[in-house]
Design a protein around this motif. Sequence first.
Motif, PDB file in Angstrom:
ATOM      1  N   LEU A 266     117.595  44.789 124.639  1.00  0.00           N
ATOM      2  CA  LEU A 266     117.733  45.747 123.319  1.00  0.00           C
ATOM      3  C   LEU A 266     119.204  45.755 122.838  1.00  0.00           C
ATOM      4  O   LEU A 266     119.382  46.228 121.642  1.00  0.00           O
ATOM      5  CB  LEU A 266     117.465  47.187 123.628  1.00  0.00           C
ATOM      6  N   ASP A 267     120.392  45.406 123.703  1.00  0.00           N
ATOM      7  CA  ASP A 267     121.710  45.626 123.309  1.00  0.00           C
ATOM      8  C   ASP A 267     121.993  44.346 122.484  1.00  0.00           C
ATOM      9  O   ASP A 267     123.121  44.185 122.118  1.00  0.00           O
ATOM     10  CB  ASP A 267     122.443  45.909 124.594  1.00  0.00           C
ATOM     11  N   LEU A 268     121.361  43.381 122.288  1.00  0.00           N
ATOM     12  CA  LEU A 268     121.496  42.134 121.787  1.00  0.00           C
ATOM     13  C   LEU A 268     121.513  42.279 120.196  1.00  0.00           C
ATOM     14  O   LEU A 268     120.356  42.594 119.740  1.00  0.00           O
ATOM     15  CB  LEU A 268     120.494  41.107 122.040  1.00  0.00           C
ATOM     16  N   GLU A 269     122.562  42.046 119.484  1.00  0.00           N
ATOM     17  CA  GLU A 269     122.495  41.955 118.182  1.00  0.00           C
ATOM     18  C   GLU A 269     122.159  40.411 117.545  1.00  0.00           C
ATOM     19  O   GLU A 269     122.972  39.595 117.834  1.00  0.00           O
ATOM     20  CB  GLU A 269     123.588  42.477 117.322  1.00  0.00           C
ATOM     21  N   PRO A 270     121.113  40.462 117.056  1.00  0.00           N
ATOM     22  CA  PRO A 270     120.418  38.670 116.790  1.00  0.00           C
ATOM     23  C   PRO A 270     121.749  38.027 116.052  1.00  0.00           C
ATOM     24  O   PRO A 270     121.889  36.904 116.466  1.00  0.00           O
ATOM     25  CB  PRO A 270     119.458  39.218 115.940  1.00  0.00           C
ATOM     26  N   ILE A 271     122.540  38.707 115.215  1.00  0.00           N
ATOM     27  CA  ILE A 271     123.417  37.685 114.273  1.00  0.00           C
ATOM     28  C   ILE A 271     124.484  37.387 115.288  1.00  0.00           C
ATOM     29  O   ILE A 271     125.041  36.346 114.802  1.00  0.00           O
ATOM     30  CB  ILE A 271     123.997  38.760 113.264  1.00  0.00           C
ATOM     31  N   SER A 272     124.599  37.985 116.295  1.00  0.00           N
ATOM     32  CA  SER A 272     125.724  37.278 117.372  1.00  0.00           C
ATOM     33  C   SER A 272     125.344  36.085 117.834  1.00  0.00           C
ATOM     34  O   SER A 272     126.011  35.189 118.460  1.00  0.00           O
ATOM     35  CB  SER A 272     125.877  38.353 118.576  1.00  0.00           C
ATOM     36  N   LEU A 273     124.356  35.501 117.468  1.00  0.00           N
ATOM     37  CA  LEU A 273     123.663  34.260 118.153  1.00  0.00           C
ATOM     38  C   LEU A 273     124.026  33.249 117.134  1.00  0.00           C
ATOM     39  O   LEU A 273     123.661  32.109 117.500  1.00  0.00           O
ATOM     40  CB  LEU A 273     122.195  34.304 118.533  1.00  0.00           C
ATOM     41  N   LEU A 274     124.469  33.733 115.932  1.00  0.00           N
ATOM     42  CA  LEU A 274     124.845  32.526 115.010  1.00  0.00           C
ATOM     43  C   LEU A 274     125.544  31.089 115.429  1.00  0.00           C
ATOM     44  O   LEU A 274     125.134  30.347 115.457  1.00  0.00           O
ATOM     45  CB  LEU A 274     125.795  32.957 113.852  1.00  0.00           C
ATOM     46  N   GLU A 275     126.497  31.490 116.436  1.00  0.00           N
ATOM     47  CA  GLU A 275     127.148  30.043 116.916  1.00  0.00           C
ATOM     48  C   GLU A 275     126.345  29.402 117.939  1.00  0.00           C
ATOM     49  O   GLU A 275     126.425  28.232 117.917  1.00  0.00           O
ATOM     50  CB  GLU A 275     128.458  30.688 117.930  1.00  0.00           C
ATOM     51  N   LYS A 276     125.345  29.913 118.573  1.00  0.00           N
ATOM     52  CA  LYS A 276     124.329  29.163 119.385  1.00  0.00           C
ATOM     53  C   LYS A 276     123.407  28.429 118.610  1.00  0.00           C
ATOM     54  O   LYS A 276     122.852  27.447 118.961  1.00  0.00           O
ATOM     55  CB  LYS A 276     123.774  30.104 120.305  1.00  0.00           C
ATOM     56  N   VAL A 277     122.889  29.144 117.503  1.00  0.00           N
ATOM     57  CA  VAL A 277     121.982  28.338 116.839  1.00  0.00           C
ATOM     58  C   VAL A 277     122.345  27.157 115.965  1.00  0.00           C
ATOM     59  O   VAL A 277     121.788  26.395 115.375  1.00  0.00           O
ATOM     60  CB  VAL A 277     121.008  29.552 115.977  1.00  0.00           C
ATOM     61  N   LEU A 278     123.761  27.546 115.319  1.00  0.00           N
ATOM     62  CA  LEU A 278     124.135  26.472 114.380  1.00  0.00           C
ATOM     63  C   LEU A 278     124.109  25.095 114.675  1.00  0.00           C
ATOM     64  O   LEU A 278     123.659  24.167 113.939  1.00  0.00           O
ATOM     65  CB  LEU A 278     125.526  26.817 113.882  1.00  0.00           C
ATOM     66  N   PRO A 279     124.455  24.733 116.006  1.00  0.00           N
ATOM     67  CA  PRO A 279     124.404  23.465 116.411  1.00  0.00           C
ATOM     68  C   PRO A 279     122.926  22.813 116.330  1.00  0.00           C
ATOM     69  O   PRO A 279     122.753  21.750 115.960  1.00  0.00           O
ATOM     70  CB  PRO A 279     124.752  23.468 117.936  1.00  0.00           C
ATOM     71  N   VAL A 280     121.796  23.910 116.387  1.00  0.00           N
ATOM     72  CA  VAL A 280     120.519  23.037 116.482  1.00  0.00           C
ATOM     73  C   VAL A 280     120.257  22.954 114.818  1.00  0.00           C
ATOM     74  O   VAL A 280     119.561  22.044 114.653  1.00  0.00           O
ATOM     75  CB  VAL A 280     119.645  24.423 117.044  1.00  0.00           C
ATOM     76  N   TYR A 281     120.731  23.839 114.053  1.00  0.00           N
ATOM     77  CA  TYR A 281     120.187  23.488 112.634  1.00  0.00           C
ATOM     78  C   TYR A 281     121.168  22.206 112.292  1.00  0.00           C
ATOM     79  O   TYR A 281     120.409  21.492 111.470  1.00  0.00           O
ATOM     80  CB  TYR A 281     121.173  24.607 111.605  1.00  0.00           C
ATOM     81  N   LYS A 282     122.241  22.060 112.810  1.00  0.00           N
ATOM     82  CA  LYS A 282     122.845  20.940 112.426  1.00  0.00           C
ATOM     83  C   LYS A 282     122.242  19.506 112.856  1.00  0.00           C
ATOM     84  O   LYS A 282     122.088  18.603 112.258  1.00  0.00           O
ATOM     85  CB  LYS A 282     124.291  20.925 113.152  1.00  0.00           C
ATOM     86  N   GLU A 283     121.620  19.454 114.320  1.00  0.00           N
ATOM     87  CA  GLU A 283     120.987  18.587 114.654  1.00  0.00           C
ATOM     88  C   GLU A 283     119.703  18.422 113.880  1.00  0.00           C
ATOM     89  O   GLU A 283     119.410  17.273 113.380  1.00  0.00           O
ATOM     90  CB  GLU A 283     120.720  19.119 115.964  1.00  0.00           C
ATOM     91  N   LEU A 284     119.133  19.465 113.414  1.00  0.00           N
ATOM     92  CA  LEU A 284     117.932  19.070 112.418  1.00  0.00           C
ATOM     93  C   LEU A 284     118.272  18.647 111.231  1.00  0.00           C
ATOM     94  O   LEU A 284     117.442  17.570 110.597  1.00  0.00           O
ATOM     95  CB  LEU A 284     117.219  20.502 112.510  1.00  0.00           C
ATOM     96  N   LEU A 285     119.250  19.127 110.641  1.00  0.00           N
ATOM     97  CA  LEU A 285     119.525  18.468 109.329  1.00  0.00           C
ATOM     98  C   LEU A 285     120.231  17.102 109.606  1.00  0.00           C
ATOM     99  O   LEU A 285     119.765  16.341 108.477  1.00  0.00           O
ATOM    100  CB  LEU A 285     120.915  19.371 108.828  1.00  0.00           C
ATOM    101  N   ALA A 286     120.782  16.569 110.486  1.00  0.00           N
ATOM    102  CA  ALA A 286     121.153  15.391 110.578  1.00  0.00           C
ATOM    103  C   ALA A 286     120.042  14.671 110.757  1.00  0.00           C
ATOM    104  O   ALA A 286     119.849  13.384 110.333  1.00  0.00           O
ATOM    105  CB  ALA A 286     121.963  15.127 111.779  1.00  0.00           C
ATOM    106  N   LYS A 287     118.990  15.019 111.248  1.00  0.00           N
ATOM    107  CA  LYS A 287     117.558  14.180 111.610  1.00  0.00           C
ATOM    108  C   LYS A 287     116.951  14.071 110.299  1.00  0.00           C
ATOM    109  O   LYS A 287     116.440  12.976 109.987  1.00  0.00           O
ATOM    110  CB  LYS A 287     116.849  14.826 112.649  1.00  0.00           C
TER     111      LYS A 287
END
Length: 767
Positions: A185-206
Amino acid sequence: MVQSSVLGFPRIGGQRELKKATEAYWQGKITVDELLATGKQLRSTNWKLQKEAGVDIIASNDFSYYDQVLDLSLLFNAIPERYTKFDLAPIDVLFAMGRGLQRKATETTAAVDVTALEMVKWFDSNYHYVRPTFSHSTEFKLNTSAGIKPVDEFNEAKALGVHTRPVILGPVSYLYLGKADKDSLDLEPISLLEKVLPVYKELLAKLKAAGAEQVQIDEPILVLDLPENVQSKFQQAYEALVGEDLPELTLTTYFGDVRPNLAAISKLPVAGFHFDFVRVPAQFDEVAAILSKDQKLSVGIVDGRNIWKTDFAKASEFVKKAIAKVGAERVVVATSSSLLHTPVDLEFETKLDPVIKDWFSFATQKVSEVVTIAKEVSGEDVSKEFAANAASIKSRTESSITTNPKVQERLATITESLATRQSPFPERLTVQKEKYNLPLFPTTTIGSFPQTKDIRINRNKFTKGTITAEEYETFINKEIETVIRFQEEIGLDVLVHGEPERNDMVQYFGEQLQGFAFTTNGWVQSYGSRYVRPPIIVGDVSRPKNMTVKESVYAQSLTKLPVKGMLTGPVTILRWSFPRDDVSGKVQALQLGLALRDEVTDLEAAGITVIQVDEPAIREGLPLRAGQERSDYLNWAAQSFRVATSGVDNSTQIHSHFCYSDLDPNHIKALDADVVSIEFSKKDDPNYIQEFSDYPNHIGLGLFDIHSPRIPSKEEFIARVEEILKVYPAANFWFNPDCGLKTRGWPEVKESLTNMVNAAKDFRAKY
Ligand code: GLN
Ligand code: ZN
């Protein structure tokens, strides 16, 4: 040539093929391959339809078997551990997250018992998405167990000769629309941005590697009031998503005003922006000003949220303004949002009055509208289409169907005292206690009982005329009796009649009120396989005769226990209909409030003195941004409810019910209902338990999830309520489910309710 673009097309199929297939799959009647084949067929039909209509930019990945946000969670591996430990097939993981799964053990498989993720409203629409749920252990990566949906569907379209623009929910919105799981519960979802961006990038590249030069990336949260730490993330996110090997992005917003967040996106390295100018035409100058000289402007001008014909002359004038500003090569004519929120095809409506039908445009028609407007602004001759459109617009403006002077006169008589109960709640409570003599922790349900196949069959027969009104009434009465007897048997305190006569809680009223039109096939997805067929408000609303008295009186005649009269509230009828766009929401809600007031008074006079007026949609109507429009809304929404419910005696107990959303206790207080029931079972944030704890009137927090077939045990109810009673005064607390039981089957309803009632009995013994 100015291009045309459709941001997304309804995926349910013209004849609800998707619902039929998913439900058959859940019941084990068809195989997964058969389900997937239906999906494929639907996508193909939709793409071809758009291609043939001449749309330049056609979306792919707008399809989903349940929800597009849930699809992304599955693809990005944001799957809470509880769903992965059963070794389910990927599509079953998806459905388990969407709707929960409870399965007995077999010789080869272990038992499964897992609740669904939280489902919440998609902005101010009646669509619901499955909320992404993150924890510290969430490890974003491309989960390819079910393929890579956006890439696969792009390829699928390509094979059919349709070059599409895939659509994906953007990273900032994806995280912001999510929440922390209960273990984090102490996790703020937006703090995960750096973790999710590489996956977006990979998907977009594909996607790019598959041949997609363009991707539509939705950032709908830009129409909300965003905290500074979220606004500041856009630049970082989109700078990470540019590169040689990545497609060009069109950043898409809809449903509102982007201006307060313009600074956050004014320097983004994207290829273009899309704005909703149907909703907020006034944002044009400011949003157009952020475009750099190569960026495109997608002009959302055909309404993705309503069914009225686009006024071509006005739309074309607007687009021409855009062309004058940025040049024809950079303008795209588009739907304001995805067409997901509109019915598939007006051509299926064979029973509509042709005069009224001529005013409407459904998804298929809107596709052509976009193309026609794009042609006209490009200088092609579409004068015939424009002339026909002008005639339709004129016919509606001048029609007597829209105007009822009597209703307008009565509207002018509304005063504050008309919208106020005789006495404040404490005085009402005293008389109500005496009258009903309910035990501590009264138990009740929200209204509907299972809408069985038998009920649907008989309703169909009645609609088709193969059984008489009398036969149908006998059937309905038998259903009511079953429901009453069952409730008596398990010991519920305040009963309901079960709503077997209602096809839908809004449509049922719409069909009996004047000023409405309704469709035979105008289905729109609400969530998962649940679709609604919203009535259409075409004119001033009034009630020719009472609508619910007969069934309620019959139910009450069967029992000594109080039976709740059951109505849908003015705001919910408004919100779950397609509203007029020629008068304000306030006027429509107050007209509905007056019509319902007459119904409430009639019920009371007939001896039904516990009356529930459901307002599940009150939260979704809240304007997306704080400010004048929002405070006005809160005033007129509460006022229309009080207009409906204040014509009764102190001893008449008014209930109301709310679900599907994060509610603000203050909004609920303003309705002054004696008892409210609130969806609650899927809220695991302890802060939320606190939120309603100072609610001054009586309250029931939903104790089990009615969207899921799983059955909570008595012990589970007890544990839940023990937590709640740490903060709630026992004397004010009711026991009830989250919502109506219409989508459930009898066996699970019987068990769940019995467990709930027995838990209440245990508590009574303790208090
Ligand atoms: N009375 C309605 C029912 O039980 C309420 C439904 C709702 O809140 N969505 O079905
Ligand atoms: Zn509900």
